[in-house]
Design a protein around this motif. Structure first.
Motif, PDB file in Angstrom:
ATOM      1  N   LEU A 110      33.348  -3.182   2.451  1.00 46.25           N
ATOM      2  CA  LEU A 110      34.033  -2.230   1.564  1.00 46.25           C
ATOM      3  C   LEU A 110      35.333  -2.843   1.051  1.00 46.25           C
ATOM      4  N   SER A 111      36.023  -3.505   1.972  1.00 42.13           N
ATOM      5  CA  SER A 111      37.315  -4.072   1.641  1.00 42.13           C
ATOM      6  C   SER A 111      37.184  -5.175   0.594  1.00 42.13           C
ATOM      7  N   LEU A 112      36.088  -5.892   0.652  1.00 41.93           N
ATOM      8  CA  LEU A 112      35.823  -6.944  -0.325  1.00 41.93           C
ATOM      9  C   LEU A 112      35.736  -6.351  -1.738  1.00 41.93           C
ATOM     10  N   GLY A 113      35.071  -5.199  -1.821  1.00 44.02           N
ATOM     11  CA  GLY A 113      34.999  -4.519  -3.120  1.00 44.02           C
ATOM     12  C   GLY A 113      36.372  -4.060  -3.580  1.00 44.02           C
ATOM     13  N   ILE A 114      37.156  -3.548  -2.614  1.00 47.50           N
ATOM     14  CA  ILE A 114      38.514  -3.093  -2.943  1.00 47.50           C
ATOM     15  C   ILE A 114      39.335  -4.235  -3.529  1.00 47.50           C
ATOM     16  N   VAL A 115      39.142  -5.453  -2.993  1.00 44.62           N
ATOM     17  CA  VAL A 115      39.892  -6.599  -3.517  1.00 44.62           C
ATOM     18  C   VAL A 115      39.657  -6.743  -5.026  1.00 44.62           C
ATOM     19  N   CYS A 116      38.398  -6.584  -5.445  1.00 44.32           N
ATOM     20  CA  CYS A 116      38.083  -6.748  -6.875  1.00 44.32           C
ATOM     21  C   CYS A 116      38.876  -5.775  -7.738  1.00 44.32           C
ATOM     22  N   VAL A 117      38.941  -4.499  -7.335  1.00 44.58           N
ATOM     23  CA  VAL A 117      39.654  -3.544  -8.190  1.00 44.58           C
ATOM     24  C   VAL A 117      41.168  -3.675  -8.030  1.00 44.58           C
ATOM     25  N   LEU A 118      41.627  -4.036  -6.820  1.00 41.29           N
ATOM     26  CA  LEU A 118      43.071  -4.224  -6.659  1.00 41.29           C
ATOM     27  C   LEU A 118      43.569  -5.380  -7.522  1.00 41.29           C
ATOM     28  N   LEU A 119      42.749  -6.414  -7.672  1.00 43.63           N
ATOM     29  CA  LEU A 119      43.168  -7.555  -8.498  1.00 43.63           C
ATOM     30  C   LEU A 119      43.425  -7.113  -9.933  1.00 43.63           C
ATOM     31  N   LEU A 120      42.730  -6.062 -10.371  1.00 42.70           N
ATOM     32  CA  LEU A 120      42.953  -5.534 -11.720  1.00 42.70           C
ATOM     33  C   LEU A 120      44.143  -4.585 -11.750  1.00 42.70           C
ATOM     34  N   GLY A 121      44.733  -4.309 -10.591  1.00 41.67           N
ATOM     35  CA  GLY A 121      45.806  -3.326 -10.538  1.00 41.67           C
ATOM     36  C   GLY A 121      45.263  -1.909 -10.528  1.00 41.67           C
ATOM     37  N   GLU A 122      43.980  -1.740 -10.230  1.00 45.10           N
ATOM     38  CA  GLU A 122      43.378  -0.414 -10.130  1.00 45.10           C
ATOM     39  C   GLU A 122      43.036  -0.148  -8.667  1.00 45.10           C
ATOM     40  N   ILE A 123      42.422   1.005  -8.415  1.00 42.59           N
ATOM     41  CA  ILE A 123      42.065   1.297  -7.034  1.00 42.59           C
ATOM     42  C   ILE A 123      40.784   2.129  -7.010  1.00 42.59           C
ATOM     43  N   ASP A 124      40.059   2.027  -5.927  1.00 38.30           N
ATOM     44  CA  ASP A 124      38.897   2.888  -5.723  1.00 38.30           C
ATOM     45  C   ASP A 124      39.093   3.603  -4.390  1.00 38.30           C
ATOM     46  N   LEU A 125      39.391   4.914  -4.487  1.00 41.78           N
ATOM     47  CA  LEU A 125      39.644   5.682  -3.268  1.00 41.78           C
ATOM     48  C   LEU A 125      38.362   6.238  -2.665  1.00 41.78           C
ATOM     49  N   SER A 126      37.237   5.985  -3.324  1.00 39.10           N
ATOM     50  CA  SER A 126      36.007   6.644  -2.892  1.00 39.10           C
ATOM     51  C   SER A 126      35.062   5.710  -2.155  1.00 39.10           C
ATOM     52  N   VAL A 127      35.522   4.503  -1.765  1.00 38.56           N
ATOM     53  CA  VAL A 127      34.576   3.587  -1.122  1.00 38.56           C
ATOM     54  C   VAL A 127      34.021   4.177   0.177  1.00 38.56           C
ATOM     55  N   GLY A 128      34.839   4.926   0.902  1.00 41.00           N
ATOM     56  CA  GLY A 128      34.352   5.540   2.135  1.00 41.00           C
ATOM     57  C   GLY A 128      33.215   6.508   1.844  1.00 41.00           C
ATOM     58  N   SER A 129      33.446   7.424   0.908  1.00 39.21           N
ATOM     59  CA  SER A 129      32.406   8.387   0.548  1.00 39.21           C
ATOM     60  C   SER A 129      31.172   7.689   0.015  1.00 39.21           C
ATOM     61  N   MET A 130      31.401   6.638  -0.776  1.00 43.28           N
ATOM     62  CA  MET A 130      30.258   5.907  -1.331  1.00 43.28           C
ATOM     63  C   MET A 130      29.429   5.316  -0.204  1.00 43.28           C
ATOM     64  N   SER A 131      30.103   4.770   0.815  1.00 43.40           N
ATOM     65  CA  SER A 131      29.339   4.173   1.910  1.00 43.40           C
ATOM     66  C   SER A 131      28.606   5.266   2.685  1.00 43.40           C
ATOM     67  N   GLY A 132      29.254   6.436   2.836  1.00 45.37           N
ATOM     68  CA  GLY A 132      28.589   7.546   3.511  1.00 45.37           C
ATOM     69  C   GLY A 132      27.357   7.991   2.752  1.00 45.37           C
ATOM     70  N   LEU A 133      27.506   8.114   1.415  1.00 51.64           N
ATOM     71  CA  LEU A 133      26.372   8.527   0.595  1.00 51.64           C
ATOM     72  C   LEU A 133      25.233   7.524   0.730  1.00 51.64           C
ATOM     73  N   SER A 134      25.585   6.247   0.702  1.00 52.59           N
ATOM     74  CA  SER A 134      24.537   5.238   0.756  1.00 52.59           C
ATOM     75  C   SER A 134      23.839   5.262   2.115  1.00 52.59           C
ATOM     76  N   SER A 135      24.602   5.540   3.181  1.00 54.16           N
ATOM     77  CA  SER A 135      23.953   5.622   4.488  1.00 54.16           C
ATOM     78  C   SER A 135      23.018   6.833   4.537  1.00 54.16           C
ATOM     79  N   ALA A 136      23.437   7.930   3.872  1.00 52.68           N
ATOM     80  CA  ALA A 136      22.563   9.106   3.813  1.00 52.68           C
ATOM     81  C   ALA A 136      21.293   8.800   3.026  1.00 52.68           C
ATOM     82  N   ILE A 137      21.435   8.039   1.933  1.00 51.70           N
ATOM     83  CA  ILE A 137      20.252   7.690   1.126  1.00 51.70           C
ATOM     84  C   ILE A 137      19.250   6.910   1.974  1.00 51.70           C
ATOM     85  N   ILE A 138      19.770   5.971   2.791  1.00 52.84           N
ATOM     86  CA  ILE A 138      18.880   5.202   3.666  1.00 52.84           C
ATOM     87  C   ILE A 138      18.099   6.154   4.588  1.00 52.84           C
ATOM     88  N   GLY A 139      18.840   7.050   5.256  1.00 55.79           N
ATOM     89  CA  GLY A 139      18.190   7.962   6.195  1.00 55.79           C
ATOM     90  C   GLY A 139      17.140   8.824   5.509  1.00 55.79           C
TER      91      GLY A 139
END
Ligand SMILES: Nc1ncnc2c1ncn2[C@@H]1O[C@H](COP(=O)(O)OP(=O)(O)OP(=O)(O)O)[C@@H](O)[C@H]1O
Ligand SMILES: [Mg+2]
Lengths: 272, 420
Positions: free
Chosen positions: B87-116
């Motif tokens: 997740l943090s690796l993805g955050i690096v990409c948006v931080l380099l642009l001076g932006e942020i993604d506050l939803s990576v946690g939820s996104m990972s939760g959603l993706s884990s739910a999709i797997i299940g």
């Protein structure tokens, strides 16, 4: 107000022709009905007071702003310059007044920005060699091309911006106050450079408040005033004429100052 | 053309980039040390805070509980690093642009739910479930980029809305039971819980970075020499490579005293290396740094700024989805708790602690790796001390605050030292 210029074998075909260009920023009309033509092998100087609209015109040609109305022809074809990359593709290179460099990147990265050599495995060595060659041509005094641009002086940054405009083999180069921050030697090199690219058959538009520099290199001097065309002069036009056209009155602060200093002698000898 | 600069002529035989007599050339080992000190002083901290942090953490926690440095505890720590590290690796990409993604946690939760839901509940092949999760991530990233590019919505707000919306979606598709167990014997769960590299592979892989460094270093030296540019002294190149190899081999040896190096951690490292290459050696990476440094200058250089934003947001969400898949495999379940709590902040904190600036234009892929090791070490150490999550949250929050303060102060210092 004469249209003829020095004899030059390579000139003749117009590179750029603007007709009726207007630009409004909200309620402000920065440009109204501007006509301008630049031919190959010709240096056109754009002069005018602060806020006359010179930079706005340059930015329209660079694809940074879109004109509110008007027509742009490039090499005889009507074009729409809807993005900076489109203008660069056509061969319109620009040195912006605010330079537009990325302070966090080093000189080499800035020079090649958007046009890096071998995009999937950057060729840093080739880029660095080319950077040094370009900078030497401009007599640049830059200690290291691997330092971030933030550590450079104003004039060094300006040299980097000028070098960048030469990189892509453009057809026309537009320089917005390129010598404003430059030292004596560097200014001379930029003027030499302008003559060199003119002799190679490129078109040049130069904006400058320094009438001496303008006279030294320009084939034509185009005056803007309050966003409108206000006359075209040959480089041997008198200072009085030029200043009158720039300020819009024969009786102006510049002439009054001169009168004060010379005791009403009406000095304009520097013109000829 | 250099009539006015006789010095240049005198220096003709020097390397192209060594002709200005004002610049001090830090050659040799003492020179390298001096330039390192100078860089740190001017606020170019690089990896220094991480190194210091790791040493302090190891000392403090091993005094409090010697188990902390036991090989098997470190192996566990690396397992835990992999999920949030991605997740943090993805955050690096948006931080380099001076932006942020506050939803990576939820996104990972959603993706884990999709797997299940797709794999266990619907009985689809696991590969399809993984693919679906990744595509969902990419689409959500594209949506953020669209809102940013077309509607001018700040990424802070768009992803804050996403945080809640994605969490809702996760709860919705999990349904009333709220938790799905994944089959223990499946390769996916084994990958997340027990699979480690055989000793010979981990030792072999630990040799690679040093080898590649030397090979690339020699190739670059040869090219630079023939182009009449200065070259890095051989001693430094070889010294760095040797130090790197020795420390990696020792780490691998130590971990192999326990269970060994997790494959899942290997995946994280591989992704870090790929992203590092993309950021430093490709036009795309250069554009990312340029847009983060000065958006308008990047646009005027002909860079398609919107496409850069699109790629970064998509990459970030896709990596978040991948992190979610790994966390499902690590926990052997898809639950309502996946991706909630401190996951989000840990991912962001790791990138910042590792040295990626919140202000854009500065950072590296390695910051995600090093930062997450620091974060997980803290959380692991606190767990060993039997502190409950209330304290853990407070301490992690404080660490994030310190990291941001260091970042801001370093930036101020860089500005005044002309290093932006
Ligand atoms: N982005 C903008 N938004 C609104 N107004 C603008 C913008 N850019 C320029 N203007 C206005 O357009 C007018 C012309 O500005 P411009 O920068 O072209 O002047 P200039 O001739 O380059 O002056 P200078 O010699 O000071 O550089 C000014 O009145 C300015 O306020
Ligand atoms: Mg201007």
């Amino acid at each position: 107000m004469v249209q003829e210029h020095r004899a030059n074998p390579e000139k003749g075909n117009p590179i750029l022709r603007l007709t009726g260009i207007s630009k409004n920023f909200g309620a402000v009309s920065a440009l109204t009905d501007i006509d301008l033509e630049v031919q190959s092998g010709e240096v056109v100087a754009l002069v005018g007071d602060n806020g006359a609209g010179k930079s706005t015109l340059i930015k329209i040609l660079a694809g940074v702003h879109q004109p509110s109305s008007g027509r742009i022809e490039f090499c005889g074809q009507p074009v729409s310059l809807d993005s900076p990359s489109r203008a660069l593709e056509l061969g319109i290179a620009t040195v912006f007044q605010d330079l537009a460099l990325c302070e966090n990147l080093d000189v080499v990265a800035n020079l090649f920005l958007g046009h890096e050599l071998s995009p999937w495995n950057l060729d840093e060595v080739a880029m660095e060699v080319r950077a040094w060659t370009l900078l030497k041509e401009l007599a640049a005094r830059i200690p290291s091309v691997r330092e971030p641009v933030a550590s450079l002086s104003g004039g060094q940054r300006q040299t980097v911006a000028i070098a960048r405009s030469l990189l892509l083999d453009p057809k026309i180069i537009m320089l917005d106050e390129p010598t404003a921050a430059l030292g004596v030697a560097q200014t001379a090199e930029v003027l030499n450079l302008i003559e060199r690219v003119r002799d190679r058959g490129l078109g040049v538009i130069i904006i400058s408040h320094n009438m001496e520099d303008v006279r030294a290199v320009a084939d034509r001097i185009v005056v803007l005033r309050l966003g409108r065309n206000n006359g075209v002069f040959r480089p041997d036009a008198s200072n009085q004429e030029l200043v009158a056209s720039i300020t819009g009155a024969t009786e102006n602060s510049v002439s009054r100052r001169l009168d004060r200093r010379t005791g009403h002698n009406g000095l304009n000898g520097s013109a000829t | 053309m250099n009539r006015n600069m006789p010095k240049d002529v005198a220096n003709k035989d020097q390397a192209l980039d060594r002709r200005d007599e004002r610049i001090r050339h830090d050659d040799g080992l003492p020179g390298a040390l001096r330039s390192f000190v100078n860089r740190v002083r001017s606020g170019d901290l690089g990896m220094l805070p991480v190194a210091v942090g790791l040493i302090v953490i190891s000392i403090v926690f091993s005094i409090l509980n010697p188990v902390f440095l036991a090989p098997n505890n470190l192996v566990n720590l690396l397992f835990d690093c992999a999920t949030v590290g991605i997740l943090s690796l993805g955050i690096v990409c948006v931080l380099l642009l001076g932006e942020i993604d506050l939803s990576v946690g939820s996104m990972s939760g959603l993706s884990s739910a999709i797997i299940g839901v797709l794999w266990v509940n619907s009985g689809l092949p696991v590969v399809i479930a993984i693919f679906a999760a990744l595509v969902t991530g990419a689409l959500i990233g594209a949506l953020y980029a669209l809102m940013y590019n077309r509607l001018g919505m700040p990424s802070f707000v768009a992803t804050l809305a996403g945080l809640l919306a994605l969490l809702g979606l996760q709860l919705y598709i999990l349904g009333p039971t709220g938790s799905i167990n994944l089959p223990y014997a499946s390769p996916l769960v084994r990958f997340g819980q027990i699979l480690v590299m055989p000793d010979w592979i981990s030792h072999g892989l630990a040799l690679m970075p040093g080898l590649v460094m030397v090979m690339v270093g020699f190739a670059v030296r040869k090219r630079r020499r023939s182009a009449n540019l200065s070259t890095q002294p051989l001693t430094i190149l070889l010294g760095k490579a040797a130090a790197l190899t020795v420390s990696l081999e020792f780490a691998v040896y130590y971990l192999n005293l326990g269970r060994g190096v997790p494959w899942m951690f290997g995946l994280l490292v591989a992704l870090v290396i790929v992203l590092n290459y993309a950021l430093t050696k490709t036009q795309w990476g250069r554009s990312i740094f340029a847009v983060g440094g000065n958006r308008e200058a990047a646009r005027r250089s002909g860079i398609n700024v919107r496409r850069i934003y699109l790629s970064a947001f998509m990459l970030c969400s896709t990596l978040a989805a991948l992190g979610g898949i790994l966390s499902a495999s690590r926990l052997a379940s898809s639950s309502q708790q996946a991706g909630t709590g401190d996951v989000n902040l840990n991912a962001i904190a790791a990138a910042v602690i590792g040295g990626t600036s919140l202000f854009g234009g500065r950072g590296s892929a390695y910051s995600a790796l090093l930062g997450i090791i620091v974060i997980q070490a803290i959380s692991n150490g606190l767990t060993l001390l039997n502190l409950n999550s209330s304290l853990r949250y407070m301490i992690t929050g404080a660490v994030l605050a310190i990291a941001v303060i260091v970042d801001s102060l370093a930036r101020r210092s860089r500005l005044s030292h002309g290093r932006a």
